[in-house]
Motif scaffolding. Structure first.
Motif, PDB file in Angstrom:
ATOM      1  N   ARG A 197      33.600   5.309   8.522  1.00 10.21           N
ATOM      2  CA  ARG A 197      32.527   6.307   8.481  1.00 10.21           C
ATOM      3  C   ARG A 197      31.904   6.352   7.096  1.00 10.21           C
ATOM      4  O   ARG A 197      32.573   6.180   6.077  1.00 10.21           O
ATOM      5  N   SER A 198      30.635   6.627   7.064  1.00  2.00           N
ATOM      6  CA  SER A 198      29.930   6.747   5.790  1.00  2.00           C
ATOM      7  C   SER A 198      30.112   8.147   5.220  1.00  2.00           C
ATOM      8  O   SER A 198      30.459   9.107   5.931  1.00  2.00           O
ATOM      9  N   ALA A 199      29.889   8.269   3.932  1.00  2.00           N
ATOM     10  CA  ALA A 199      29.984   9.573   3.273  1.00  2.00           C
ATOM     11  C   ALA A 199      28.949  10.539   3.855  1.00  2.00           C
ATOM     12  O   ALA A 199      29.217  11.738   4.013  1.00  2.00           O
ATOM     13  N   GLU A 200      27.756  10.028   4.195  1.00  2.00           N
ATOM     14  CA  GLU A 200      26.701  10.885   4.738  1.00  2.00           C
ATOM     15  C   GLU A 200      27.081  11.451   6.098  1.00  2.00           C
ATOM     16  O   GLU A 200      26.729  12.593   6.435  1.00  2.00           O
ATOM     17  N   SER A 201      27.830  10.642   6.925  1.00  2.00           N
ATOM     18  CA  SER A 201      28.217  11.153   8.243  1.00  2.00           C
ATOM     19  C   SER A 201      29.229  12.282   8.108  1.00  2.00           C
ATOM     20  O   SER A 201      29.196  13.254   8.875  1.00  2.00           O
ATOM     21  N   TYR A 202      30.126  12.172   7.118  1.00  2.00           N
ATOM     22  CA  TYR A 202      31.060  13.271   6.858  1.00  2.00           C
ATOM     23  C   TYR A 202      30.308  14.498   6.345  1.00  2.00           C
ATOM     24  O   TYR A 202      30.600  15.635   6.717  1.00  2.00           O
ATOM     25  N   ARG A 203      29.315  14.280   5.472  1.00  2.00           N
ATOM     26  CA  ARG A 203      28.515  15.402   4.963  1.00  2.00           C
ATOM     27  C   ARG A 203      27.832  16.133   6.114  1.00  2.00           C
ATOM     28  O   ARG A 203      27.874  17.367   6.193  1.00  2.00           O
ATOM     29  N   ASP A 204      27.230  15.388   7.048  1.00  3.95           N
ATOM     30  CA  ASP A 204      26.521  16.011   8.156  1.00  3.95           C
ATOM     31  C   ASP A 204      27.468  16.810   9.038  1.00  3.95           C
ATOM     32  O   ASP A 204      27.112  17.900   9.526  1.00  3.95           O
ATOM     33  N   GLU A 205      28.698  16.278   9.243  1.00  2.00           N
ATOM     34  CA  GLU A 205      29.646  17.007  10.077  1.00  2.00           C
ATOM     35  C   GLU A 205      30.128  18.270   9.376  1.00  2.00           C
ATOM     36  O   GLU A 205      30.342  19.311  10.017  1.00  2.00           O
ATOM     37  N   ILE A 206      30.308  18.201   8.056  1.00  2.00           N
ATOM     38  CA  ILE A 206      30.742  19.388   7.316  1.00  2.00           C
ATOM     39  C   ILE A 206      29.675  20.484   7.377  1.00  2.00           C
ATOM     40  O   ILE A 206      29.979  21.668   7.556  1.00  2.00           O
ATOM     41  N   LEU A 207      28.407  20.097   7.267  1.00  2.00           N
ATOM     42  CA  LEU A 207      27.324  21.074   7.243  1.00  2.00           C
ATOM     43  C   LEU A 207      26.958  21.581   8.629  1.00  2.00           C
ATOM     44  O   LEU A 207      26.286  22.623   8.757  1.00  2.00           O
ATOM     45  N   ASP A 208      27.403  20.856   9.670  1.00  2.00           N
ATOM     46  CA  ASP A 208      27.106  21.280  11.044  1.00  2.00           C
ATOM     47  C   ASP A 208      27.811  22.607  11.328  1.00  2.00           C
ATOM     48  O   ASP A 208      29.035  22.718  11.200  1.00  2.00           O
ATOM     49  N   LYS A 209      27.040  23.621  11.734  1.00  2.00           N
ATOM     50  CA  LYS A 209      27.616  24.945  11.972  1.00  2.00           C
ATOM     51  C   LYS A 209      28.562  24.959  13.166  1.00  2.00           C
ATOM     52  O   LYS A 209      29.363  25.891  13.330  1.00  2.00           O
ATOM     53  N   LYS A 210      28.501  23.949  13.998  1.00  2.00           N
ATOM     54  CA  LYS A 210      29.394  23.883  15.153  1.00  2.00           C
ATOM     55  C   LYS A 210      30.792  23.351  14.767  1.00  2.00           C
ATOM     56  O   LYS A 210      31.709  23.400  15.597  1.00  2.00           O
ATOM     57  N   THR A 211      30.920  22.809  13.552  1.00  2.00           N
ATOM     58  CA  THR A 211      32.211  22.260  13.114  1.00  2.00           C
ATOM     59  C   THR A 211      33.178  23.401  12.827  1.00  2.00           C
ATOM     60  O   THR A 211      32.863  24.293  12.024  1.00  2.00           O
ATOM     61  N   SER A 212      34.336  23.395  13.505  1.00  2.00           N
ATOM     62  CA  SER A 212      35.310  24.487  13.374  1.00  2.00           C
ATOM     63  C   SER A 212      36.048  24.426  12.043  1.00  2.00           C
ATOM     64  O   SER A 212      36.024  23.406  11.341  1.00  2.00           O
ATOM     65  N   GLN A 213      36.730  25.539  11.745  1.00  2.00           N
ATOM     66  CA  GLN A 213      37.522  25.591  10.530  1.00  2.00           C
ATOM     67  C   GLN A 213      38.656  24.558  10.571  1.00  2.00           C
ATOM     68  O   GLN A 213      38.980  23.919   9.567  1.00  2.00           O
ATOM     69  N   GLY A 214      39.268  24.414  11.750  1.00  2.00           N
ATOM     70  CA  GLY A 214      40.345  23.432  11.892  1.00  2.00           C
ATOM     71  C   GLY A 214      39.860  22.021  11.659  1.00  2.00           C
ATOM     72  O   GLY A 214      40.537  21.206  11.018  1.00  2.00           O
ATOM     73  N   ARG A 215      38.654  21.718  12.160  1.00  2.00           N
ATOM     74  CA  ARG A 215      38.096  20.383  11.959  1.00  2.00           C
ATOM     75  C   ARG A 215      37.751  20.169  10.492  1.00  2.00           C
ATOM     76  O   ARG A 215      37.950  19.062   9.964  1.00  2.00           O
TER      77      ARG A 215
END
Length: 259
Positions: A197-215
């Motif tokens: 995975r690219s760093a940008e894909s991790y950034r997008d998942e972190i900023l996604d409001k649907k991403t849970s605290q556990g994730r």
């Protein structure tokens, strides 16, 4: 002057002619006598060749001994070449080519021990020196040594250990392969693996409001294992920030720690 002449001189006399002849050593007695010089092989007897050549013929005829026996007990399983298998293979061939193998020295040590079930056993370790003779009576220029180890609850430990030492000798001196499949002979094509995975894909998942605290916590573990915690990305405000810092900040904000 010999010993008898010296003794006579010390006594003040000289040996008579017949005494000198009587004790004169026969020069033929000093000549080496080859006991096999007049031997002619009969039907079925080995060819009279030097020991190293006879041993080479044994090796060429045996070629290989496979690990055809299996140990399977107490959760342990492996293939092996047993003593009987090795001796039964070498025995007839060495007999055919006139090779004799003799133990000339056995050095044994003993130790009392117990099994995992508490049964008393005696451990025997031996170092055996072997003489290998050829059909002409000549021997290999050095004694061959091998070791064996065995456990026994009665009086068979020494015999077992010497049998193991014989197996080791024959396999080692015979350079006897197993003809097992070489690990390098097999080639496995790897399947298509998911790209990193690219760093940008991790950034997008972190900023996604649907991403849970556990994730978010799991992403932190993944970034740590991939050594990407310090990778710089552009955050939601357009500034450069490390993925580790971004993840911790977003996690804190969503858990109420950033208010």
């Amino acid at each position: 002057m010999g010993l008898r002449e010296n003794a006579a001189a010390a006594a003040g006399r000289t040996l008579a002619a017949d005494e000198q002849h009587e004790y004169e050593q026969d020069p033929e007695q000093e000549t080496y006598v080859d006991l096999m010089a007049g031997y002619e092989p009969g039907d079925g007897d080995p060819e009279m060749v030097p020991v190293h050549l006879a041993w080479l013929r044994v090796r060429k005829e045996i070629r290989a001994i496979a690990k055809g026996e299996q140990y399977n007990a107490a959760g342990t399983r492996y293939n092996f070449r047993g003593v009987d298998t090795v001796v039964n293979t070498f025995g007839p061939v060495t007999l055919k080519h006139g090779i004799n193998v003799f133990p000339v020295e056995v050095d044994a040590t003993y130790r009392d021990t117990t099994t995992s079930k508490g049964n008393k056993m005696r451990e025997c370790t031996v170092t055996v020196s072997w003489m290998v003779l050829g059909p002409k009576g000549d021997a290999l220029p050095m004694l061959l040594k091998s070791q064996g180890e065995a456990l026994d609850s009665a009086d068979k430990g020494t015999a077992k250990a010497q049998s193991v030492a014989l197996r080791v000798l024959l396999l080692s001196a015979g350079l006897t392969p197993t003809h097992d499949k070489d690990p390098d002979a097999s080639h496995v094509e790897r399947g298509n693996e998911a790209p990193a995975r690219s760093a940008e894909s991790y950034r997008d998942e972190i900023l996604d409001k649907k991403t849970s605290q556990g994730r978010l916590q799991q992403i932190g573990y993944e970034l740590s294992n991939l050594q990407m915690m310090n990778r710089q990305v552009q955050n939601e405000t357009g500034e450069m920030e490390t993925l580790g810092s971004l993840g911790r900040r977003i996690h804190a904000e969503r858990s109420g720690g950033g208010q």
